[in-house]
Design an enzyme around this catalytic site. Structure first.
Site, PDB file in Angstrom:
ATOM      1  N   HIS A 271      24.758  -5.379  20.462  1.00 37.22           N
ATOM      2  CA  HIS A 271      24.284  -4.222  19.687  1.00 37.22           C
ATOM      3  C   HIS A 271      23.656  -4.528  18.319  1.00 37.22           C
ATOM      4  O   HIS A 271      22.486  -4.261  18.081  1.00 37.22           O
ATOM      5  CB  HIS A 271      25.431  -3.242  19.465  1.00 37.22           C
ATOM      6  CG  HIS A 271      26.190  -2.886  20.696  1.00 37.22           C
ATOM      7  ND1 HIS A 271      25.702  -2.030  21.647  1.00 37.22           N
ATOM      8  CD2 HIS A 271      27.423  -3.265  21.139  1.00 37.22           C
ATOM      9  CE1 HIS A 271      26.600  -1.875  22.611  1.00 37.22           C
ATOM     10  NE2 HIS A 271      27.636  -2.625  22.330  1.00 37.22           N
TER      11      HIS A 271
HETATM   12  C1  BDR Z   1      28.975  -0.832  17.698  1.00 43.61           C
HETATM   13  O1  BDR Z   1      30.375  -0.681  17.561  1.00 43.61           O
HETATM   14  C2  BDR Z   1      30.980  -1.880  17.197  1.00 43.61           C
HETATM   15  O2  BDR Z   1      32.090  -2.152  17.995  1.00 43.61           O
HETATM   16  C3  BDR Z   1      29.907  -2.944  17.296  1.00 43.61           C
HETATM   17  O3  BDR Z   1      30.071  -3.918  16.274  1.00 43.61           O
HETATM   18  C4  BDR Z   1      28.626  -2.175  17.105  1.00 43.61           C
HETATM   19  O4  BDR Z   1      28.325  -2.035  15.739  1.00 43.61           O
HETATM   20  C5  BDR Z   1      28.606  -0.661  19.157  1.00 43.61           C
HETATM   21  O5  BDR Z   1      29.008   0.602  19.585  1.00 43.61           O
END
Ligand code: BDR
Ligand code: CA
Length: 342
Positions: A271
């Site tokens: 992500h």
């Molecule tokens: C987001 O949530 C966190 O767990 C990850 O680092 C990312 O920023 C993905 O949903």
């Protein structure tokens, strides 16, 4: 045949020389003045390494940390670890909010592990935190900044910026753009059926930032779930042979397992690194301006992002919503930049 080599008159040569200088200072001016706000977090660490390996494009002024994937002491330790791994200890790290604005804290240790970094051992980095709080740092820096000059990469819950905007609304004018990893519209959520983790962890903060009127780009699950690891892509990174390649290979191998299993995907998303890739190579991504609403009401849609992709309600556009990305382009960029590190 005699060769005719034109000698340019002195005045033209001077003009060309000056425009070369002007061009290089224009290129230097295009360097993005960046603050990275983050809750490392396995994918946050990959994002930080990608950013810190790109100094010719990103002037990373500071890393500010927030509670999110794990508690604040651990996200702050992990941000300092990423800085150490990248060999960029000159970049200051400021710790910010230990909890969300209104809701009770949630963490994602089930995804990121107890330490907040999967697959590799962690240690206490040599260099510590700056004494100042991240919220004060944001207020002071954005107040002093030239109008519209500072970009913020928002890789976690938006608590720090929301607190800064609430205490000093005028700082909005120092911001060029906030690029958020967060939200989910077409894809469905990853922490509830409709909400993405960063928005669900502090929807009130995201709403404050949205309503401040700053220029916003959202990189939601809609796109990050299209940019997936594969065996070949992970091999590409591991075969760099340097420490950074080994670290990212180790982190991702472990990190992607949960999402692959939960969604039945052939690989896992990375992500937060997409935010940095968007800043480095925006041409890898496509999206459109939308009207965005964040649901802050208690209930099954708490933390949901509603992006009016088809302009159904004909409301003012308040965010750029990224919907697609070039997955191989992303991994090629990531691999090339990691290859620059030790
Ligand atoms: C987001 O949530 C966190 O767990 C990850 O680092 C990312 O920023 C993905 O949903
Ligand atoms: Ca994150």
């Amino acid at each position: 045949m005699p060769r005719f080599t034109p000698r340019l008159p002195q005045v033209i040569r001077s003009v060309l020389f000056l425009s070369a200088i002007t061009l290089s200072s224009a290129q230097a001016a295009e360097k993005i003045d960046l603050i990275i706000d983050t809750d490392p977090g396995a994918d946050d660490v990959v994002a930080l390494l990608l950013a810190l390996a790109s100094p010719e494009q990103l002037n990373v002024r500071a890393i500010t940390t927030v509670a999110g994937n794990v508690r604040l002491d651990k996200t702050s330790r992990n941000a300092r670890l990423a800085r150490e791994w990248a060999g960029r200890e000159e970049i200051p790290v400021y710790a910010g909010a230990p909890r969300p604005l209104v809701r009770s804290p949630i963490y994602a240790e089930n995804i990121h592990g107890q330490e907040g970094i999967t697959g590799v051992p962690v240690h206490e980095p040599a260099k510590g935190l700056e004494p100042k709080n991240a919220v004060n740092y944001l207020i002071e820096t954005l107040t002093a900044a030239k109008p519209g000059s500072v970009t913020i990469a928002m890789l976690g819950p938006q608590t720090n910026l929301a607190l800064a905007l609430t205490q000093a609304p005028g700082i909005a004018k120092g911001i060029k753009e906030v690029v958020v990893m967060g939200g989910a519209h077409f894809n469905g959520g990853n922490i509830t059926p409709v909400a993405e983790f960063n928005l669900y962890a502090d929807p009130h903060a995201a709403d404050v930032v949205l309503k401040s009127g700053v220029k916003l780009t959202y990189i939601p699950l809609d796109v990050t779930h299209k940019i997936l690891t594969s065996e070949a892509r992970l091999k590409q990174i591991a075969s760099l042979g340097n420490t950074a390649g080994k670290l990212v290979g180790g982190i991702l191998n472990e990190y992607v397992k949960g999402d692959m299993e939960h969604y039945g995907l052939p690989g896992g998303p990375v992500h937060d690194a997409s935010v940095i890739a968007y800043l480095l190579e925006p041409g890898l991504f496509t999206g459109r301006e939308v009207n965005l609403v964040i649901d802050t009401r208690e209930g099954p849609t708490f933390g949901q992002t509603i992006a009016d992709w088809y302009n159904t309600l004909d409301q003012p556009k308040n965010a750029f919503w990224v919907e697609n990305g070039n997955a191989q382009g992303f991994f090629d960029l990531l691999t090339a930049r990691l290859g620059r590190l030790k």
